[in-house]
Design a protein around this motif. Structure first.
Motif, short mmCIF file in Angstrom:
data_model
loop_
_atom_site.label_atom_id
_atom_site.label_comp_id
_atom_site.label_asym_id
_atom_site.label_seq_id
_atom_site.Cartn_x
_atom_site.Cartn_y
_atom_site.Cartn_z
N LEU A 153 0.81 -1.21 0.00
CA LEU A 153 0.00 0.00 0.00
C LEU A 153 0.85 1.26 0.00
O LEU A 153 0.42 2.31 -0.50
CB LEU A 153 -0.97 -0.02 1.17
N ARG A 154 2.08 1.17 0.51
CA ARG A 154 2.99 2.32 0.40
C ARG A 154 3.41 2.51 -1.05
O ARG A 154 3.46 3.65 -1.55
CB ARG A 154 4.22 2.11 1.28
N ILE A 155 3.71 1.41 -1.76
CA ILE A 155 4.05 1.51 -3.18
C ILE A 155 2.86 2.09 -3.95
O ILE A 155 3.02 2.95 -4.82
CB ILE A 155 4.46 0.13 -3.73
N ALA A 156 1.66 1.62 -3.61
CA ALA A 156 0.46 2.15 -4.27
C ALA A 156 0.31 3.64 -4.01
O ALA A 156 -0.01 4.41 -4.92
CB ALA A 156 -0.77 1.39 -3.78
N ALA A 157 0.52 4.05 -2.78
CA ALA A 157 0.41 5.47 -2.45
C ALA A 157 1.39 6.32 -3.25
O ALA A 157 1.11 7.46 -3.62
CB ALA A 157 0.62 5.67 -0.95
N ALA A 158 2.56 5.75 -3.52
CA ALA A 158 3.60 6.49 -4.23
C ALA A 158 3.37 6.57 -5.73
O ALA A 158 3.65 7.62 -6.35
CB ALA A 158 4.97 5.85 -3.96
N TYR A 159 2.83 5.51 -6.34
CA TYR A 159 2.84 5.42 -7.80
C TYR A 159 1.49 5.14 -8.46
O TYR A 159 1.35 5.37 -9.67
CB TYR A 159 3.81 4.31 -8.24
N LEU A 188 3.67 10.46 2.35
CA LEU A 188 4.44 10.66 1.11
C LEU A 188 4.10 11.97 0.41
O LEU A 188 4.78 12.36 -0.53
CB LEU A 188 4.18 9.49 0.16
N GLY A 189 3.01 12.61 0.83
CA GLY A 189 2.59 13.84 0.19
C GLY A 189 1.90 13.63 -1.14
O GLY A 189 1.90 14.52 -2.00
N THR A 190 1.27 12.46 -1.33
CA THR A 190 0.52 12.18 -2.55
C THR A 190 -0.97 12.34 -2.29
O THR A 190 -1.43 12.43 -1.16
CB THR A 190 0.82 10.77 -3.08
N ASP A 191 -1.75 12.39 -3.37
CA ASP A 191 -3.17 12.71 -3.28
C ASP A 191 -3.99 11.43 -3.17
O ASP A 191 -4.23 10.74 -4.16
CB ASP A 191 -3.59 13.50 -4.52
N TYR A 192 -4.43 11.13 -1.98
CA TYR A 192 -5.25 9.93 -1.73
C TYR A 192 -6.52 9.94 -2.57
O TYR A 192 -6.91 8.91 -3.13
CB TYR A 192 -5.59 9.87 -0.24
N ASP A 193 -7.16 11.08 -2.69
CA ASP A 193 -8.43 11.16 -3.41
C ASP A 193 -8.28 10.94 -4.91
O ASP A 193 -9.26 10.67 -5.60
CB ASP A 193 -9.08 12.52 -3.17
N ALA A 194 -7.04 11.04 -5.42
CA ALA A 194 -6.81 10.82 -6.84
C ALA A 194 -6.64 9.34 -7.18
O ALA A 194 -6.60 8.98 -8.36
CB ALA A 194 -5.58 11.59 -7.30
N ILE A 195 -6.53 8.49 -6.17
CA ILE A 195 -6.33 7.05 -6.40
C ILE A 195 -7.69 6.36 -6.37
O ILE A 195 -8.41 6.42 -5.36
CB ILE A 195 -5.40 6.45 -5.33
N VAL A 207 -5.30 2.77 5.79
CA VAL A 207 -3.85 2.57 5.71
C VAL A 207 -3.29 3.28 4.48
O VAL A 207 -2.26 3.95 4.54
CB VAL A 207 -3.51 1.07 5.69
N LEU A 208 -3.98 3.12 3.34
CA LEU A 208 -3.55 3.80 2.11
C LEU A 208 -3.52 5.30 2.31
O LEU A 208 -2.57 5.99 1.90
CB LEU A 208 -4.48 3.42 0.95
N ALA A 209 -4.56 5.84 2.94
CA ALA A 209 -4.63 7.28 3.18
C ALA A 209 -3.47 7.77 4.03
O ALA A 209 -2.90 8.84 3.78
CB ALA A 209 -5.96 7.63 3.84
N GLU A 210 -3.08 6.98 5.02
CA GLU A 210 -1.97 7.37 5.88
C GLU A 210 -0.65 7.36 5.12
O GLU A 210 0.19 8.25 5.28
CB GLU A 210 -1.91 6.45 7.10
N HIS A 211 -0.46 6.35 4.26
CA HIS A 211 0.75 6.34 3.43
C HIS A 211 0.78 7.57 2.52
O HIS A 211 1.84 8.19 2.34
CB HIS A 211 0.80 5.08 2.59
N CYS A 212 -0.36 7.90 1.93
CA CYS A 212 -0.42 9.09 1.06
C CYS A 212 -0.06 10.34 1.85
O CYS A 212 0.66 11.23 1.35
CB CYS A 212 -1.81 9.23 0.44
N ARG A 213 -0.56 10.44 3.06
CA ARG A 213 -0.27 11.62 3.89
C ARG A 213 1.24 11.73 4.14
O ARG A 213 1.82 12.81 4.01
CB ARG A 213 -1.02 11.52 5.21
#
Length: 327
Positions: free
Chosen positions: A191-197, A224-231, A216-222
């Motif tokens: 899920l960290r890889i997913a959050a990143a890419y 990493l500074g990626t947009d959870y809502d875009a996934i 969990v995905l949302a926390e990884h996005c937070r």
């Protein structure tokens, strides 16, 4: 909610009783049927040996099918759930996928994961490295493919993969390359890889677990500074649907009957009895179950119909009753 359809390719013993020379016609006709209907995408599995037991029954190769479906369809998106990163060198896979995307006119998706089916790993000479190694390869491979598709040329010096000026030309037709579906619910790494890419994720359809994985995905996005809502979050659903409970039971028994003689009776019983009920039941029950997971943020349902190669009536009922209620 959007919907994808798995095309039977043998992996789940879903072409048994059909002569091998007829397999492609069955798969092709179902793909072209889906292309003309309500489905947003079609999918295959990336496996070499059948489940739940390895057998001599056919399992057709995923990326060969991608190019074939690219040539015989015109609208529907094309995906694999999911390509095992270690089965192919990642820059070679980037090249294969780019070619398939060209053939399709820009419709191929990249479903990718670490891989898990130990029997086929060892049988094909890949060994079976630890989960940590498999996921580290996934991380490196995704970066290689992303850069190859974006730039048309890639170099990479990693722990598991090295690439020295590989040219991927032509690039895929889709801007910045194929959409990445990172599949799996491993909380620390996948899920960290997913959050990143990832543009899409794919994990369990069970509502409580789906909600937890989403957090969990949302926390990884937070972090990493990626947009959870875009996934876009997706899940796979085994679908056996009928107008009544009696019809559902009858369909399940027909699935069981087709397996007889190809696997031991106890295995056939477990294959049918163990099918999750997340998209199984009357149309009203299926709509209710899918609504629960949709309301938790599942925007994409990829449906597997065990009877698809033999009988489309369940798919047609799903199209008439379930898809309009949730789209």
């Amino acid at each position: 909610m959007r919907f994808g359809l798995f095309i039977p390719q043998g992996w789940r013993m879903d072409l048994v009783g059909i002569e091998p020379e007829r397999h492609w016609a069955v798969m092709r006709d179902l793909a072209t049927y889906a292309d003309g209907g309500a489905w947003d995408s079609l999918w295959v599995y990336d496996h070499f040996h059948t489940v739940p037991l390895p057998s001599d029954e056919a399992t057709h190769e995923a990326w060969s099918l991608m190019s074939a479906y690219a040539a015989v369809t015109s609208r529907i998106k094309l995906g694999q759930m999911c390509t095992a990163m270690s089965y192919r060198n990642p820059v070679y896979l980037a090249k294969v996928a780019a070619t398939a995307d060209i053939i399709s006119g820009g419709r191929v998706q990249m479903g990718i994961g670490g891989g898990w089916y130990e029997h086929e790993w060892r049988a094909y000479g890949y060994g079976f490295p630890s989960a940590g190694v498999r996921l580290a390869r996934l991380d490196e491979g995704v970066r290689i493919m992303r850069d190859a598709w974006r730039d048309g040329r890639v170099s990479f010096d990693g722990r598991h993969y090295q690439v020295d000026g590989a040219i991927v030309a032509p690039k895929p037709l889709q801007p910045n390359g194929l959409p990445l579906w990172i599949a799996g619910g491993g909380e620390k790494v996948t899920l960290r890889i997913a959050a990143a890419y990832a543009q899409y994720t794919n994990f369990t359809p069970e509502p409580e677990a789906f909600a937890h994985k989403s957090q969990v995905l949302a926390e990884h996005c937070r972090k990493l500074g990626t947009d959870y809502d875009a996934i876009v979050r997706s899940a796979n659903f085994t679908a056996v649907v009928g107008a009544s409970e009696a019809e559902v039971d009858d369909r399940k028994q027909r699935v069981r009957g087709r397996l007889a003689g190809y696997v031991p009776d106890a295995v056939a019983d477990s294959m049918v009895g163990g099918m999750p009920d997340s998209a199984m039941g009357t149309t009203e029950q299926v709509i209710e179950r899918l609504t629960k997971v949709r309301d938790l943020g599942c925007e994409y349902a990829i449906c597997y119909f065990p009877e698809a190669a033999y009988d489309r009536s369940g798919i047609e009922l799903f199209e008439r009753e379930v898809i309009p209620a949730l789209s």
